[in-house]
Each structure stands twice: as structure tokens, then as C-alpha cells.
Design an enzyme around this catalytic site. Structure first.
Site, short mmCIF file in Angstrom:
data_model
loop_
_atom_site.label_atom_id
_atom_site.label_comp_id
_atom_site.label_asym_id
_atom_site.label_seq_id
_atom_site.Cartn_x
_atom_site.Cartn_y
_atom_site.Cartn_z
N LYS A 35 0.84 -1.21 0.00
CA LYS A 35 0.00 0.00 0.00
C LYS A 35 0.87 1.26 0.00
O LYS A 35 0.66 2.19 -0.76
CB LYS A 35 -0.92 0.03 1.22
CG LYS A 35 -1.59 1.39 1.43
CD LYS A 35 -2.31 1.51 2.74
CE LYS A 35 -1.54 1.72 3.96
NZ LYS A 35 -1.18 3.06 4.37
N ASN A 36 1.92 1.27 0.83
CA ASN A 36 2.72 2.49 1.01
C ASN A 36 3.70 2.76 -0.13
O ASN A 36 4.37 3.78 -0.14
CB ASN A 36 3.42 2.46 2.37
CG ASN A 36 2.42 2.62 3.49
OD1 ASN A 36 1.26 3.00 3.24
ND2 ASN A 36 2.82 2.34 4.70
N CYS B 201 -4.42 13.26 13.22
CA CYS B 201 -4.44 11.82 12.98
C CYS B 201 -4.37 11.12 14.33
O CYS B 201 -3.66 11.60 15.22
CB CYS B 201 -3.25 11.44 12.11
SG CYS B 201 -3.08 9.69 11.83
N ARG C 26 1.05 14.80 12.87
CA ARG C 26 1.76 14.43 11.63
C ARG C 26 1.96 15.68 10.79
O ARG C 26 1.33 15.88 9.77
CB ARG C 26 0.99 13.35 10.90
CG ARG C 26 0.91 12.05 11.70
CD ARG C 26 0.20 10.96 10.97
NE ARG C 26 1.01 10.41 9.88
CZ ARG C 26 0.57 9.45 9.06
NH1 ARG C 26 -0.65 8.99 9.20
NH2 ARG C 26 1.34 8.98 8.10
N ASP D 113 4.94 0.58 11.97
CA ASP D 113 3.69 -0.02 11.51
C ASP D 113 3.53 -1.47 11.93
O ASP D 113 2.51 -2.10 11.62
CB ASP D 113 3.58 0.10 9.98
CG ASP D 113 3.51 1.55 9.51
OD1 ASP D 113 3.74 1.80 8.32
OD2 ASP D 113 3.24 2.42 10.36
N ARG E 114 -8.51 -0.22 4.94
CA ARG E 114 -7.63 0.77 4.32
C ARG E 114 -6.32 0.16 3.85
O ARG E 114 -5.68 0.67 2.93
CB ARG E 114 -7.31 1.90 5.30
CG ARG E 114 -8.53 2.69 5.74
CD ARG E 114 -8.11 3.91 6.47
NE ARG E 114 -7.20 4.69 5.62
CZ ARG E 114 -6.72 5.87 6.02
NH1 ARG E 114 -7.02 6.33 7.21
NH2 ARG E 114 -5.91 6.56 5.24
C1 EPZ Z 1 4.63 6.78 6.01
O1 EPZ Z 1 3.94 7.93 6.50
C2 EPZ Z 1 3.60 5.64 6.02
N1 EPZ Z 1 2.45 6.02 5.22
C3 EPZ Z 1 3.14 5.37 7.45
O2 EPZ Z 1 2.32 4.20 7.42
C4 EPZ Z 1 4.34 5.05 8.32
O3 EPZ Z 1 3.93 4.93 9.66
C5 EPZ Z 1 5.37 6.20 8.23
O4 EPZ Z 1 5.74 6.44 6.86
C6 EPZ Z 1 6.64 5.90 9.00
O5 EPZ Z 1 7.22 4.73 8.57
C7 EPZ Z 1 2.54 5.96 3.86
O6 EPZ Z 1 3.56 5.66 3.28
C8 EPZ Z 1 1.30 6.29 3.10
P1 EPZ Z 1 6.87 10.17 7.93
P2 EPZ Z 1 4.60 9.39 6.40
O7 EPZ Z 1 6.77 11.46 7.19
O8 EPZ Z 1 5.49 9.48 5.23
C9 EPZ Z 1 7.47 13.32 11.40
C10 EPZ Z 1 0.43 2.83 7.79
O9 EPZ Z 1 0.04 2.31 8.84
N2 EPZ Z 1 7.36 14.32 10.32
O10 EPZ Z 1 7.98 9.26 7.61
O11 EPZ Z 1 3.49 10.36 6.55
C11 EPZ Z 1 6.15 12.58 11.61
O12 EPZ Z 1 5.27 13.29 12.43
C12 EPZ Z 1 0.94 4.30 7.80
O13 EPZ Z 1 0.47 2.26 6.70
C13 EPZ Z 1 7.63 15.64 10.61
O14 EPZ Z 1 7.95 16.00 11.75
O15 EPZ Z 1 5.48 9.38 7.74
C14 EPZ Z 1 6.63 11.27 12.21
O16 EPZ Z 1 6.84 11.46 13.58
C15 EPZ Z 1 0.69 4.98 9.10
N3 EPZ Z 1 7.52 16.55 9.60
C16 EPZ Z 1 7.95 11.05 11.50
O17 EPZ Z 1 8.38 12.31 11.00
C17 EPZ Z 1 7.16 16.20 8.32
O18 EPZ Z 1 7.07 17.06 7.44
C18 EPZ Z 1 7.88 10.06 10.33
O19 EPZ Z 1 6.83 10.45 9.49
C19 EPZ Z 1 6.91 14.84 8.05
C20 EPZ Z 1 7.01 13.91 9.06
#
Ligand code: EPZ
Length: 420
Positions: free
Chosen positions: A22-23, A116, A121, A307, A399
């Protein structure tokens, strides 16, 4: 709304085939908009987030044919790069249109993603990244409005308080693919899904080096072609079935998975007493008679994936002894704790850690899903609990898990889906 009814105590046996990731699918579908030519994406899981993505692509003017696990996208008539609140509020992942639409149209409006349940996020790294490539970015009436006639390649540092950003890296890679000159992303995410997106972009004609490392180099090109591409298997879905087999004292073979993508998790499972044998690309999952408690800290890839944190916690609930689960990516990602405690688990939260005192058994109970991975953990707990567990709000599961009930039934689980 539907719910799942699970009668616990069945040992899982047999073979299960893993679906596409999915991701990976979400950013790869968005990346098709970088070209004016059609693309065909295969091995796309039939999950609700993909259906939402297809709806968004059609609303932006693309012709999309979605047959089973194949999505054919013709983006030539995409005109109006605006992602409304209505669209974005259904799925945060739609932020991955920011990079491709800005690169192709020189402007994009994306509704600012709301809150969320798994935690704050923010998208500050995405916005910092496109600003560094020269975009003018404003927040107006709840929308991110980004404009730039021609993005300019440069060095972009994408490290945040919780490490790198997966979709943030994806967005900057996609934007840089059509920028003028070379971009270097420092502190880039190394997740297999980022590599998968990068490989798709390369098939479209992008020039990218360093995929899978914290430093990715992209030499911008004038235009990208369409491409035919097959998405990698879903390592999080695979991890969920691996834990299901171990928890039920099962003997399950996982088909279509690259175990190298699950190194950190498999290392912990081996410490706990799970036996994993690999043969011809299949992984057979069995276990020793008694499992041992292990402690886990979630980290960016190749660390232990956040995850799979909830699913690992469900397993530790039935392993006598103390294990500590520390969440370093989404410090508040513990919505599953109170529901697992309702099933008789003994979990105490201490800051960003959960202290699990394992028990021999859990008892079936009515529980409520709150997010995708928390609901997977409740299903796993229901598979081993005494009696019946009702999991409500299963739309969360839809989802990200393709045919979950059918796949578990094929392994011998006593599970069914009913209207609430
Ligand atoms: C991806 O989300 C995945 N979703 C998430 O999977 C997964 O949990 C996450 O990566 C971490 O592995 C998809 O790919 C669609 P991040 P993403 O930006 O890219 C912080 C599932 O269950 N951050 O890597 O949105 C953020 O708050 C989902 O399938 C900032 O601070 O995650 C988090 O603490 C849930 N500023 C950390 O970084 C930003 O601009 C990692 O988030 C972006 C992120």
C-alpha cells in the site's frame, strides 16, 4: 458499518500470498502525474486507500482504469491541480501529490492535512523541501499554495525530530525529477517503499542515484515518459501474518515476500523463539514451545517499523515476562493499549513506552478499532483469546489489508465479517 467476529484458539496452518505494498502504491500512483503519457501500475493492493487515490486522480482529470490489482492511468488531461479538503481529509497520503503536481504545473493547492489518531503528523519537511527547490509556499484558508515556474535543483536536508520522512522524501524526489539541475536529498528516508518509488521514476526516465541510502541524488530532466511497473510486496502485511502464525503456535508459509525488508523485526522474533526458514522466496513460520519476552524500539528503516509496533505488542501480551515497547516515530501511537487491556492484557504506559507484563491467555471481548495497525493488533489478539472477540469499525482495516478475512479463513482462523 461492519465488524469482525473472531473465535480464538485456532492454530493457523497453510500458505498465504502477500499483496502489493500500500505504502508504495500511493506515491507511485501520484508519480504517474509527472508525465503526460499513460502508465500501468501492477500488483496494486485492492484496499480502501487505493480506491481513494483512484477517486482523487479522476477528480483531478485523469482517465483511470482500475481492474483488480492493475491501475492504468492516463494523466494527459489533468488540469486543475487543487486537492480539496474533502479529498485530503479522507486520506493523509494524498499529500504525495504535492511534488508531482508542483513539478508538472508550476503550482498546486493542497488542503492542509488535519490531525491523525496516531499522533501529530506535520508536513513541515515537505514544505521546507519544495521551498528549498525554489517554490513560494503559502498557507491560505487551510490550503498549502505552492508556486514555482521552474524548480531548481540544490541540496535539501530532510532530517526531522523523528528522523527522516518517508512521503517527504518521496515528494522531494518527484519534484526534483523535473527540476533544473541536480538535487541532493540529505537525511533521506531509506524505506523499501521509497526505493520502489525511485525505481518507478527511473523507469519513467528520471536520473536518480543513492536509493535506499540517506543521500539521494536526482539529476532533473525535461520530461518523463509513462511506464509499466509492478509494485513490491507489502512487508507490513507480511509482518502481520508472520506474527499471527507465531501467536497461534501455527505453521504458516508466507508467499511473495523479500525477508530482507523485515530484518529488524525478524531479529526480534528470533530472540523471542520464532523459527523462520526461507526456501524459494517463501518463508515458513513456526515457533518453539515457549516464547521469550523481547523489548522493541521503533525507528526509521532499517530499524523496527512503527507499523508493526501494535502487532508486536499483541504478541508480547501472551508471552509471560516483561517486555518494553518504545515508540520513537509516533510517540503517542498507543491507541491499541486500552483495547488490549480490555481483553485481559496487562500493559502500562510510561511516557513513549508501553510496559507489557505477559499473560498466558487473553479473553475475547468487544473492542473498537481506532487506526489501521491498531486494528490489526486487535485481530491478532482475537485469534488467540479464549471465547469470542468483536472488532468494530473494521473500515480501518480495509484501508490497508487486502482480503484479510478470506486470507485468515484460508489458514484455518474462525473469523467472519458481519454488519454491525
Ligand atoms: C509513512 O507515512 C507511512 N504512510 C506510514 O504508514 C508510516 O507509519 C510512516 O511512513 C513511517 O514509517 C505511507 O507511506 C502512506 P513520515 P509518512 O513522514 O510518510 C514526522 C500505515 O500504517 N514528520 O515518515 O506520513 C512525523 O510526524 C501508515 O500504513 C515531521 O515532523 O510518515 C513522524 O513522527 C501509518 N515533519 C515522522 O516524522 C514532516 O514534514 C515520520 O513520518 C513529516 C514527518
Amino acid at each position: 458499518m461492519d465488524k469482525l467476529i473472531i473465535e480464538g484458539g485456532k492454530r493457523l496452518e497453510g500458505t498465504v500470498e502477500i499483496s502489493g505494498a500500500k505504502n508504495s502504491s500511493l506515491p507511485i500512483l501520484a508519480a504517474t502525474f509527472l508525465s503526460r503519457e499513460p502508465s500501468v501500475i501492477k500488483n496494486v493492493p485492492q484496499v480502501a486507500d487505493v480506491f481513494t487515490m483512484v477517486k482523487i486522480m479522476k477528480s483531478l482529470g485523469a482517465k483511470v482504469q482500475h481492474n483488480g490489482n492493475t491501475v492504468e492511468v492516463d494523466p494527459r488531461n489533468v488540469k486543475n491541480p487543487v486537492l480539496t479538503y474533502k479529498l485530503v481529509s479522507t486520506m493523509r497520503g494524498s499529500i504525495c501529490f504535492l511534488g508531482p503536481l508542483l513539478a508538472r504545473f508550476g503550482e498546486v493547492q493542497v488542503s492542509f492535512p488535519g490531525g491523525c489518531v496516531i499522533g501529530q503528523r506535520p508536513i513541515d519537511l515537505h514544505l521546507k523541501g519544495v521551498r528549498t527547490l525554489g517554490a513560494d509556499v503559502k498557507l491560505e484558508h487551510g490550503y498549502v499554495v505552492a508556486k514555482c515556474k521552474k524548480l531548481k535543483g540544490t541540496r535539501v536536508y530532510l532530517g526531522g525530530s523523528f528522523g527522516s520522512s518517508v512521503l517527504g522524501t518521496g515528494n522531494i524526489m518527484m519534484a526534483a525529477a523535473l527540476a533544473h539541475g541536480k538535487t541532493v536529498i540529505d537525511s533521506a528516508a531509506c524505506e523499501p517503499e521509497v526505493v520502489d518509488l525511485g525505481n518507478f521514476l527511473k523507469k519513467m526516465g528520471a536520473k536518480i542515484d543513492g536509493l535506499g541510502s540517506p543521500s539521494i541524488e536526482i539529476e532533473g530532466v525535461k520530461k518523463l515518459t509513462g511506464a509499466v511497473y509492478s509494485v513490491i510486496p507489502d512487508r507490513i502485511e507480511a509482518g502481520t501474518y508472520i506474527i499471527a502464525s507465531a501467536m497461534t503456535k501455527g505453521d504458516v508459509t508466507i508467499k511473495n515476500i523479500d525477508l530482507r525488508m523485515l530484518g529488524a523485526m525478524l531479529d526480534k522474533l528470533k530472540d523471542a523463539g520464532v523459527i523462520i526458514t526461507e526456501k524459494n522466496g517463501h518463508a515458513r513460520i513456526r515457533r518453539e514451545r515457549v516464547l521469550r519476552p523481547v523489548s522493541v524500539t521503533t525507528l526509521p528503516y532499517p530499524g523496527f517499523p512503527t507499523d508493526l509496533q501494535a502487532q508486536m505488542m499483541a504478541m508480547m501480551c501472551i508471552v509471560p515476562g516483561i517486555s518494553v515497547i518504545t515508540e520513537k516515530i509516533y510517540p503517542e501511537r498507543f491507541m491499541h493499549v486500552s483495547e488490549l487491556n480490555r481483553m485481559g492484557a496487562n500493559i502500562m504506559l510510561e511516557g513513549h513506552s508501553a510496559i507489557v507484563s505477559g499473560r498466558k491467555t487473553l479473553s475475547g471481548a468487544p473492542v473498537m478499532a481506532s487506526d489501521l495497525r491498531a486494528s490489526a493488533a486487535l485481530v491478532l489478539a482475537g485469534l488467540v483469546a479464549e471465547g469470542v472477540t468483536d472488532v468494530s469499525r473494521v473500515y480501518h482495516l480495509d484501508r490497508g489489508y487486502e482480503n484479510l478475512v478470506a486470507k485468515l479463513q484460508s489458514l484455518g482462523a474462525n473469523i467472519k465479517r458481519e454488519k454491525e
